[in-house]
Design a protein around this motif. Sequence first.
Motif, PDB file in Angstrom:
ATOM      1  N   GLY A  54     -31.882  43.199  14.661  1.00 47.12           N
ATOM      2  CA  GLY A  54     -30.803  43.256  13.679  1.00 47.12           C
ATOM      3  C   GLY A  54     -31.314  43.024  12.284  1.00 47.12           C
ATOM      4  O   GLY A  54     -32.504  43.211  11.988  1.00 47.12           O
ATOM      5  N   ILE A  55     -30.400  42.606  11.417  1.00 48.24           N
ATOM      6  CA  ILE A  55     -30.699  42.368  10.009  1.00 48.24           C
ATOM      7  C   ILE A  55     -30.241  40.963   9.658  1.00 48.24           C
ATOM      8  O   ILE A  55     -29.141  40.543  10.033  1.00 48.24           O
ATOM      9  CB  ILE A  55     -30.000  43.403   9.114  1.00 48.24           C
ATOM     10  CG1 ILE A  55     -30.503  44.812   9.455  1.00 48.24           C
ATOM     11  CG2 ILE A  55     -30.240  43.117   7.640  1.00 48.24           C
ATOM     12  CD1 ILE A  55     -29.796  45.910   8.703  1.00 48.24           C
ATOM     13  N   ILE A  56     -31.081  40.235   8.937  1.00 48.10           N
ATOM     14  CA  ILE A  56     -30.791  38.874   8.535  1.00 48.10           C
ATOM     15  C   ILE A  56     -31.040  38.739   7.041  1.00 48.10           C
ATOM     16  O   ILE A  56     -31.950  39.376   6.489  1.00 48.10           O
ATOM     17  CB  ILE A  56     -31.657  37.859   9.321  1.00 48.10           C
ATOM     18  CG1 ILE A  56     -31.314  36.416   8.931  1.00 48.10           C
ATOM     19  CG2 ILE A  56     -33.137  38.125   9.119  1.00 48.10           C
ATOM     20  CD1 ILE A  56     -32.012  35.375   9.783  1.00 48.10           C
ATOM     21  N   GLY A  57     -30.220  37.942   6.373  1.00 47.55           N
ATOM     22  CA  GLY A  57     -30.390  37.707   4.946  1.00 47.55           C
ATOM     23  C   GLY A  57     -29.798  36.365   4.554  1.00 47.55           C
ATOM     24  O   GLY A  57     -28.880  35.860   5.214  1.00 47.55           O
ATOM     25  N   LEU A 112     -26.290  37.071   9.762  1.00 45.01           N
ATOM     26  CA  LEU A 112     -27.065  37.872  10.698  1.00 45.01           C
ATOM     27  C   LEU A 112     -26.150  38.904  11.327  1.00 45.01           C
ATOM     28  O   LEU A 112     -24.993  38.605  11.644  1.00 45.01           O
ATOM     29  CB  LEU A 112     -27.674  37.015  11.815  1.00 45.01           C
ATOM     30  CG  LEU A 112     -28.597  35.864  11.461  1.00 45.01           C
ATOM     31  CD1 LEU A 112     -27.786  34.590  11.233  1.00 45.01           C
ATOM     32  CD2 LEU A 112     -29.600  35.620  12.577  1.00 45.01           C
ATOM     33  N   ALA A 113     -26.678  40.101  11.507  1.00 48.54           N
ATOM     34  CA  ALA A 113     -25.935  41.161  12.182  1.00 48.54           C
ATOM     35  C   ALA A 113     -26.835  41.767  13.246  1.00 48.54           C
ATOM     36  O   ALA A 113     -27.852  42.386  12.920  1.00 48.54           O
ATOM     37  CB  ALA A 113     -25.485  42.229  11.188  1.00 48.54           C
ATOM     38  N   ASN A 172     -20.310  49.334  16.958  1.00 46.31           N
ATOM     39  CA  ASN A 172     -19.923  48.796  15.654  1.00 46.31           C
ATOM     40  C   ASN A 172     -21.080  48.130  14.923  1.00 46.31           C
ATOM     41  O   ASN A 172     -20.861  47.291  14.059  1.00 46.31           O
ATOM     42  CB  ASN A 172     -18.776  47.774  15.798  1.00 46.31           C
ATOM     43  CG  ASN A 172     -17.537  48.398  16.377  1.00 46.31           C
ATOM     44  OD1 ASN A 172     -17.252  49.557  16.148  1.00 46.31           O
ATOM     45  ND2 ASN A 172     -16.786  47.614  17.157  1.00 46.31           N
ATOM     46  N   SER A 173     -22.321  48.471  15.269  1.00 49.98           N
ATOM     47  CA  SER A 173     -23.439  47.803  14.620  1.00 49.98           C
ATOM     48  C   SER A 173     -23.487  48.114  13.129  1.00 49.98           C
ATOM     49  O   SER A 173     -23.638  47.224  12.297  1.00 49.98           O
ATOM     50  CB  SER A 173     -24.753  48.218  15.290  1.00 49.98           C
ATOM     51  OG  SER A 173     -24.934  49.625  15.185  1.00 49.98           O
ATOM     52  N   GLY A 174     -23.353  49.376  12.764  1.00 48.97           N
ATOM     53  CA  GLY A 174     -23.371  49.726  11.352  1.00 48.97           C
ATOM     54  C   GLY A 174     -22.219  49.125  10.590  1.00 48.97           C
ATOM     55  O   GLY A 174     -22.335  48.777   9.418  1.00 48.97           O
ATOM     56  N   GLY A 201     -32.925  31.671  -0.879  1.00 46.37           N
ATOM     57  CA  GLY A 201     -32.856  32.536   0.282  1.00 46.37           C
ATOM     58  C   GLY A 201     -33.805  33.715   0.198  1.00 46.37           C
ATOM     59  O   GLY A 201     -34.796  33.708  -0.554  1.00 46.37           O
ATOM     60  N   PHE A 202     -33.504  34.761   0.960  1.00 45.69           N
ATOM     61  CA  PHE A 202     -34.358  35.939   1.000  1.00 45.69           C
ATOM     62  C   PHE A 202     -33.475  37.166   1.175  1.00 45.69           C
ATOM     63  O   PHE A 202     -32.326  37.076   1.634  1.00 45.69           O
ATOM     64  CB  PHE A 202     -35.383  35.842   2.137  1.00 45.69           C
ATOM     65  CG  PHE A 202     -34.784  35.532   3.475  1.00 45.69           C
ATOM     66  CD1 PHE A 202     -34.340  36.532   4.325  1.00 45.69           C
ATOM     67  CD2 PHE A 202     -34.652  34.216   3.885  1.00 45.69           C
ATOM     68  CE1 PHE A 202     -33.795  36.240   5.553  1.00 45.69           C
ATOM     69  CE2 PHE A 202     -34.101  33.900   5.117  1.00 45.69           C
ATOM     70  CZ  PHE A 202     -33.664  34.918   5.946  1.00 45.69           C
ATOM     71  N   ALA A 203     -34.019  38.300   0.780  1.00 45.78           N
ATOM     72  CA  ALA A 203     -33.270  39.557   0.844  1.00 45.78           C
ATOM     73  C   ALA A 203     -33.072  39.977   2.296  1.00 45.78           C
ATOM     74  O   ALA A 203     -33.861  39.605   3.168  1.00 45.78           O
ATOM     75  CB  ALA A 203     -34.013  40.642   0.077  1.00 45.78           C
ATOM     76  N   PRO A 204     -32.022  40.739   2.578  1.00 40.94           N
ATOM     77  CA  PRO A 204     -31.807  41.214   3.949  1.00 40.94           C
ATOM     78  C   PRO A 204     -33.024  41.974   4.471  1.00 40.94           C
ATOM     79  O   PRO A 204     -33.596  42.805   3.766  1.00 40.94           O
ATOM     80  CB  PRO A 204     -30.580  42.128   3.818  1.00 40.94           C
ATOM     81  CG  PRO A 204     -29.855  41.624   2.616  1.00 40.94           C
ATOM     82  CD  PRO A 204     -30.920  41.151   1.673  1.00 40.94           C
ATOM     83  N   THR A 205     -33.417  41.664   5.691  1.00 40.68           N
ATOM     84  CA  THR A 205     -34.584  42.294   6.294  1.00 40.68           C
ATOM     85  C   THR A 205     -34.375  42.447   7.788  1.00 40.68           C
ATOM     86  O   THR A 205     -33.528  41.772   8.385  1.00 40.68           O
ATOM     87  CB  THR A 205     -35.847  41.455   6.021  1.00 40.68           C
ATOM     88  OG1 THR A 205     -36.980  42.127   6.544  1.00 40.68           O
ATOM     89  CG2 THR A 205     -35.747  40.087   6.673  1.00 40.68           C
ATOM     90  N   GLU A 206     -35.148  43.328   8.417  1.00 39.97           N
ATOM     91  CA  GLU A 206     -35.063  43.511   9.850  1.00 39.97           C
ATOM     92  C   GLU A 206     -35.627  42.289  10.566  1.00 39.97           C
ATOM     93  O   GLU A 206     -36.498  41.591  10.040  1.00 39.97           O
ATOM     94  CB  GLU A 206     -35.845  44.753  10.280  1.00 39.97           C
ATOM     95  CG  GLU A 206     -35.440  46.032   9.564  1.00 39.97           C
ATOM     96  CD  GLU A 206     -36.318  46.328   8.372  1.00 39.97           C
ATOM     97  OE1 GLU A 206     -36.768  45.360   7.735  1.00 39.97           O
ATOM     98  OE2 GLU A 206     -36.541  47.508   8.061  1.00 39.97           O
ATOM     99  N   PHE A 207     -35.147  42.041  11.767  1.00 41.89           N
ATOM    100  CA  PHE A 207     -35.690  40.941  12.562  1.00 41.89           C
ATOM    101  C   PHE A 207     -35.596  41.303  14.035  1.00 41.89           C
ATOM    102  O   PHE A 207     -34.837  42.187  14.441  1.00 41.89           O
ATOM    103  CB  PHE A 207     -34.951  39.630  12.284  1.00 41.89           C
ATOM    104  CG  PHE A 207     -33.585  39.537  12.916  1.00 41.89           C
ATOM    105  CD1 PHE A 207     -33.425  39.079  14.223  1.00 41.89           C
ATOM    106  CD2 PHE A 207     -32.456  39.914  12.214  1.00 41.89           C
ATOM    107  CE1 PHE A 207     -32.170  38.997  14.805  1.00 41.89           C
ATOM    108  CE2 PHE A 207     -31.196  39.836  12.793  1.00 41.89           C
ATOM    109  CZ  PHE A 207     -31.051  39.375  14.095  1.00 41.89           C
ATOM    110  N   LYS A 208     -36.367  40.585  14.822  1.00 47.32           N
ATOM    111  CA  LYS A 208     -36.336  40.682  16.281  1.00 47.32           C
ATOM    112  C   LYS A 208     -36.286  39.266  16.830  1.00 47.32           C
ATOM    113  O   LYS A 208     -37.131  38.433  16.499  1.00 47.32           O
ATOM    114  CB  LYS A 208     -37.576  41.399  16.804  1.00 47.32           C
ATOM    115  CG  LYS A 208     -37.723  41.409  18.312  1.00 47.32           C
ATOM    116  CD  LYS A 208     -36.665  42.240  19.007  1.00 47.32           C
ATOM    117  CE  LYS A 208     -36.942  42.348  20.503  1.00 47.32           C
ATOM    118  NZ  LYS A 208     -35.940  43.179  21.198  1.00 47.32           N
TER     119      LYS A 208
END
Length: 778
Positions: free
Chosen positions: A518-521, A486-487, A493-495, A527-534
């Motif tokens: 952020g982005i979670i994968g 998770l990012a 430094n987010s990017g 698993g699952f591909a990286p995607t946006e999350f809240k």
Amino acid sequence: MTQEAMSRERRNPKELNLSSTKKTKTPGAGSTLPPLDWARSHGPITGALSATTGAAAAALLGTATGMPEGWPLLIGAAGAVGHGIGHSVRRKLTLRTAVARAASWLVAGGWTAWAMAHGPLSWAAAGTLTALGVGIGAAASHTAAWEEAAEEERFTAEARSAAAEMDGRRRTIAAEWQDRTKRVCMVDVKVVAVEFWETGAGYSVEAELPGGGVTWDRISSRSRALAADARLPLGCTVHVEEGAAQGLVVFDVMTKNIMREEKLYPDDYSPLSILTGIPWCLRPNGEEIRVFLREACALLLGPPGSGKSTFMDIILTGFARCTDALTWVIDLKQGAIGIPWVTPWLEAQGLIEPDDPDNPAPAGTRPGVDWLAATPKEAIRMLKAALRINKARQLRYQKLMRQQDTTLLPISPELPQIEIVIDEGAEALAHANNRREPEKRELAELIKEVMRTTRAMGIRKVLTAVDGNLNTIGDTVVKRFSPLSLALTSGENSGHNVSKLFPKVRIDSNQLNEKGAGIIGDSGANGFAPTEFKGWKSLPSMVRRVVLATNDRRPTLDQVSVEAAGDDYLERWSTARAGWLATAAEAVRNGDADDDQAPGAAGTATAVLDKPEPSAAGDDSERRHRSLNLSYQRRAEDDPDELAARFLAQIDQTYGTTEEPDRTRRERPRGLNLSYSRTNPQENSDAPDGDEADRVPLLLQRAYDAVMAAGGRMHTADLAEQLGLGATELGTELGRILRAVGVERPGKGTVRVGKSEPRTGYLAETLAEAIRRYRDAR
């Protein structure tokens, strides 16, 4: 317990109150007659009976009282106008229904007037009244069926109109995205489906790719350009991923920035299982993202101000709800994330005053986390206990795993998984190569060893850090063993963090600038591909509610693991090791916490903790100094011989050494010197005695333990990665150790693991024979 079974157990307290035993008297409970529903509307039969009996009663009463014969006609006409016409118009009923109702009122009024004139007790009056009832019932039944068909047709027409409108929107969107994809990505796709999200925040578009070898990656690389071309609002993105089959691509288009909305964690603290997934966050379309951590570690990166502390509360909440998981927490910032989880227990013990004196934590309240380490020394205790538990479970639960035909420990409430949550792991991992702080260096090595070796026996980790640089998390071991990543993208430094965790992702992280977004994968097998999350927002009061709600169902450690962990585990909440919590909890509650004071420092600890702890050997070399250590700044007036002796002692402790040679002999000892890999007998509790342990090289013993844990055979490359060495280095050193005692690997050193091709490797039998020869050697 399966997830379906757990969901069946959920009850809404507003719907069913199981805590009250008060009996409520039901109306009509003592009667043998069926209950009457006075609010129920009449049907064709009951309506006809009501009309005929009413007309008969009016005729009898009118005859007996001398009522004028014209009154029933006036009453019937009023009913025809009011109920037959007025009520039908208000309800938007058909003309047939209005005519039937008006006719029934007029006919009933006319019969009543006729019966009053000719006598209501004659056979003629009875026969005509019966015929009147049958006619009214038949008319009512016919009009009811007609009205139902008309209403269904009306609803169908409305549905067709709504569907046509929706289809029109879908066709418009499909045409737009076909044209946009061709214009922006130079790919001619055919849209086959458009689905609107229930949240109203966007929609998904599924399209077929053209032939010629075009893949969805080509479109994914232009996701930012697609969002710009669609003129989406700030904070909205276009997420492109592969469809259900090859040759399909799916566009998830956000049209409303729901990342800006703060959603509190649901008040649902029902049981969960580590085996069926834990909800951690939300997708842009409102769906929960569940993570599966039975075999996976997780790595969370979040710069300051990104909402990482709030997300940590959500992680701990999920583990607390699990009936088959225990949570151990390491936080070298004075245990800050763990203190709120032990505060209700401190209240129940009477160590601190409750915030609400009228609602204190009840007796029997347990800590919300099973172990809390706030210092490197306590964290080392915890991780060494985890390694001992791992070894004990491997030996003691072999029969259980055979019975269930699995190579993974069967996790259950009686045999729970241990989840070690490490906040700001950079505080420890950054010292992996720091020889000046051996304690933190040992902690860093233990963190990586636990990640590498404990998967099968149900010990996993969740580690957080500010960023993903190697100088922060030590090396790539943490990333390799953390498929769930998770990012958090709010803050500095987010990017950079996104590129470290998801180098191939094409999501515009600059649009995800709200806290908790952020982005979670998950790169695991399922698993699952990286995607946006809240992420959900947590409140300080939520932690207390979770601790009390889950107190009776959080598991306890199994007896085999308790025995292996020993006093390090049994005394984790003792006054000597956890006495600082009461003062720290009060300081955090009052806002008086001092960042410069660590647990055990003067002013934050109890009197017991202010005393230095004697080492096992009785000397002062291993004492924990409570003050700042500035020994590296000491000048030349210190005794040089003493400094040299301490320096050599540290070298011997870190690398091991041989016994001091006999100075009277001039001849140099011959033979291979294997002292560099000897095991310290104090560190190997399984060795029969010190002399026997000294004869077994440490590398040989570690290799044997790793191969046994893998099932008895292992390829060289996999073993080298497990031990943190290079494959060439491992093969050279381990080959020398085996040749020194005359042990050769069968089959020219090739090993077949599973269905893989034969490659160089090691068998547990070979390593065990070498260990036996070292122990028998004199």
